[in-house]
Every structure is written in C-alpha cells, then in structure tokens.
Design an enzyme around this catalytic site. Structure first.
Site, PDB file in Angstrom:
ATOM      1  N   GLU A 129       0.829  -1.212   0.000  1.00  0.00           N
ATOM      2  CA  GLU A 129       0.000   0.000   0.000  1.00  0.00           C
ATOM      3  C   GLU A 129       0.856   1.252   0.000  1.00  0.00           C
ATOM      4  O   GLU A 129       1.981   1.246   0.488  1.00  0.00           O
ATOM      5  CB  GLU A 129      -0.975  -0.012   1.190  1.00  0.00           C
ATOM      6  CG  GLU A 129      -0.347  -0.322   2.542  1.00  0.00           C
ATOM      7  CD  GLU A 129      -0.204   0.890   3.435  1.00  0.00           C
ATOM      8  OE1 GLU A 129      -0.084   2.017   2.904  1.00  0.00           O
ATOM      9  OE2 GLU A 129      -0.186   0.701   4.669  1.00  0.00           O
ATOM     10  N   ARG A 160       0.321  -2.139  12.436  1.00  0.00           N
ATOM     11  CA  ARG A 160      -0.428  -3.072  11.594  1.00  0.00           C
ATOM     12  C   ARG A 160      -0.771  -2.463  10.236  1.00  0.00           C
ATOM     13  O   ARG A 160      -1.886  -2.553   9.737  1.00  0.00           O
ATOM     14  CB  ARG A 160      -1.696  -3.567  12.306  1.00  0.00           C
ATOM     15  CG  ARG A 160      -1.396  -4.257  13.622  1.00  0.00           C
ATOM     16  CD  ARG A 160      -2.613  -4.952  14.180  1.00  0.00           C
ATOM     17  NE  ARG A 160      -2.975  -6.121  13.365  1.00  0.00           N
ATOM     18  CZ  ARG A 160      -2.379  -7.323  13.460  1.00  0.00           C
ATOM     19  NH1 ARG A 160      -1.374  -7.496  14.298  1.00  0.00           N
ATOM     20  NH2 ARG A 160      -2.781  -8.317  12.702  1.00  0.00           N
ATOM     21  N   CYS A 169       7.675  -1.005  -1.592  1.00  0.00           N
ATOM     22  CA  CYS A 169       8.773  -1.973  -1.601  1.00  0.00           C
ATOM     23  C   CYS A 169       9.833  -1.716  -0.540  1.00  0.00           C
ATOM     24  O   CYS A 169      10.288  -2.638   0.138  1.00  0.00           O
ATOM     25  CB  CYS A 169       9.423  -2.032  -2.982  1.00  0.00           C
ATOM     26  SG  CYS A 169      10.311  -0.530  -3.466  1.00  0.00           S
ATOM     27  N   HIS A 195      13.467   0.197  -6.879  1.00  0.00           N
ATOM     28  CA  HIS A 195      12.866  -0.922  -6.175  1.00  0.00           C
ATOM     29  C   HIS A 195      13.910  -1.580  -5.281  1.00  0.00           C
ATOM     30  O   HIS A 195      15.105  -1.567  -5.587  1.00  0.00           O
ATOM     31  CB  HIS A 195      12.325  -1.940  -7.193  1.00  0.00           C
ATOM     32  CG  HIS A 195      11.662  -3.126  -6.595  1.00  0.00           C
ATOM     33  ND1 HIS A 195      10.572  -3.037  -5.758  1.00  0.00           N
ATOM     34  CD2 HIS A 195      11.931  -4.465  -6.692  1.00  0.00           C
ATOM     35  CE1 HIS A 195      10.197  -4.239  -5.378  1.00  0.00           C
ATOM     36  NE2 HIS A 195      11.006  -5.123  -5.936  1.00  0.00           N
ATOM     37  N   ASP A 249      10.795 -11.265  -2.529  1.00  0.00           N
ATOM     38  CA  ASP A 249      10.225  -9.952  -2.827  1.00  0.00           C
ATOM     39  C   ASP A 249       8.765  -9.925  -2.367  1.00  0.00           C
ATOM     40  O   ASP A 249       7.886 -10.448  -3.042  1.00  0.00           O
ATOM     41  CB  ASP A 249      10.317  -9.656  -4.321  1.00  0.00           C
ATOM     42  CG  ASP A 249      10.020  -8.205  -4.658  1.00  0.00           C
ATOM     43  OD1 ASP A 249       9.484  -7.489  -3.791  1.00  0.00           O
ATOM     44  OD2 ASP A 249      10.338  -7.776  -5.788  1.00  0.00           O
TER      45      ASP A 249
END
Length: 263
Positions: A40, A65, A70, A108, A124
């Site tokens: 997210e 939580r 990435c 990334h 990943d």
C-alpha cells in the site's frame, strides 16, 4: 530485533518461529507475509513520513499493523529474516515502464536470501502482484509460481532481469546495498508527479485462496480463480470499513490523492 519483537512480527503474519533458516521456512514466511501485510501507498496520500530504518519499518508493519511499498515491506522483511538467522542482501532494481524502459536507480528494493540447505533465493514481498514464493536465484529456466510463470535472465553489466509471464518486470543490480541507499528512491516516489505512487491510491494483498483483494481509491477488486469482481464504494464509511475488513488497517479518515504539482 529482540525475541519479543521477532515473536510479535511472526504473530503479525500468522506463522510460528522456524526451527532453522531453511528454504521451506523462507517459503512459508514469504507467503505468510504476502497474505497478511498489504502492499500500500497510503502514507504518500495521508501525508505521513516514511523513515527507512529497520526499527521504524518494523514498528509500522508490526505495531501499527500497516503495510507499505517496496522499501518498507522488503526492508522490514529483511530485518525479520536476518533476526531468524537467514543471510540477507539488499539489492537495488529498476522497474520497467509500459514502454519497456527501466526506471530510475533504486526504483525498487529486492532481497537476495541465502538458506542453509539450498543456496540463494530472490525474495520480494513488496512488488504488488508478483511471485507468491521466492524465486531460485541461480535458475535461468522458467519457474512456476501461483502468481505466474517467472524467469530470472542474464542482462548486460552482470545485472539480472526478472520476467513474469514473458514480460520484464525489473532489472536487478547484484551489488549489496544498505537500507539508507534507498532514501532518494523513496523520496522520488513520494514526491514526483512522474511516480505512479503519487498518481494512484492502492492497497492490495494475496488472499488465503491464492487470489487477491485490492482497494484502489473507492474501487474494490477481488480475484478468485482468475475471476475478477469489482465494486464501487459510495461513502467514506464504506471505504474505511473495507480497509479494516480486508487489510486490518484502521484509519481515521479516507486517504485522498495528493498529486504534486510540476514546478
């Protein structure tokens, strides 16, 4: 991470402590993470800071939580794996755009993980719809996975290209990196009008059935056995309830797109 933090992280992803840093343990942890911790970018649109330290990332994923993109997800996962005895190397990668061109350096963060019984794996948990299980690092053939058919191919300058269902996903630089090296990439994706993270809202995770549930703005999409179903949520209350029900994320307000202006 101390024992209490490790146990809290494992409870967060719904799995027990592995007896040893084996390949099967890595596979179990990888899949459990994808099912429990969503990919997210809500922090970008809620105006929240993103701090790239192991402590801050674990706090966000475990204590708050939440999920992340990435740098956050693979950064936190690397901290857990290291604490469990795995040998983990952070790698920078450049993500291919729709035109087939690789993006910026440090676009990334991916992980090279060595297990005690069968070598190196590409892990990943921070690339959205990707492999559900780690990929064999040294295998140059096709690798079947619940998320698709993957291949790790050689590329110029000793890089590696990760391919999904015949389409290149990202280009991996094999030189070891530190978490702080990704600060500029994270800043770019939080602030640039060219970043896809500033142009959209997304929250997504793998479901227990092997499908996926995704909330993009007010569009809720569920995929089961390849069949996609979408629903448009009409109110803020419905959106907040969906974040809670499907992702365990409790928000005080609905995230709104914060698109940066070009200067």
């Amino acid at each position: 991470m101390d024992t209490e933090q490790i146990d809290a992280y494992l409870r967060r992803i719904g799995t027990g402590r592995p007896a040893a840093p084996t390949t099967q343990a890595l596979r179990d942890l990888h899949l459990a993470h994808l099912r429990s911790v969503p990919f997210e970018n809500l922090s970008v649109h809620l105006g929240e800071d993103i701090e790239l330290t192991g402590k801050a990332l674990v706090t966000k994923v475990v204590d708050a939580r939440r999920g992340g993109f990435c740098y956050e997800l693979n950064g936190a996962f690397a901290a857990l794996l290291t604490a469990l005895g795995f040998d983990v190397t952070l790698l920078q990668a450049r993500v291919y755009d729709d035109a087939g061109q690789p993006g910026i350096p440090y676009d990334h963060l991916a992980l090279r993980v060595r297990t005690e019984d069968s070598g190196d794996w590409l892990a990943d948990v921070g690339f959205g719809a990707h492999s559900h299980l780690p990929l064999a690092f040294g295998d140059r053939g096709e690798q079947a996975d619940p998320g698709g058919t993957f291949r790790i191919a050689g590329a110029p300058e000793d890089d590696l290209q990760v391919v999904k269902d015949g389409k290149p996903q990202y280009l991996v630089d094999l030189r070891p990196r530190a978490l702080a090296d990704f600060t500029a990439g994270a800043w770019y994706h939080r602030t640039s009008p060219d970043s896809h993270f500033t142009r959209s809202l997304v929250c997504s995770r793998v479901t227990g059935s092997g499908g996926r549930v995704t909330l993009s703005g007010r569009t809720l999409t569920t995929t089961v056995d390849g069949e996609r179903r979408t629903a448009e949520l009409a109110t803020e209350a419905e959106v907040l309830a969906a974040y809670d029900r499907h992702f365990g994320i409790v928000l005080e307000r609905e995230p709104q797109l914060r698109r940066p202006e070009r200067t």
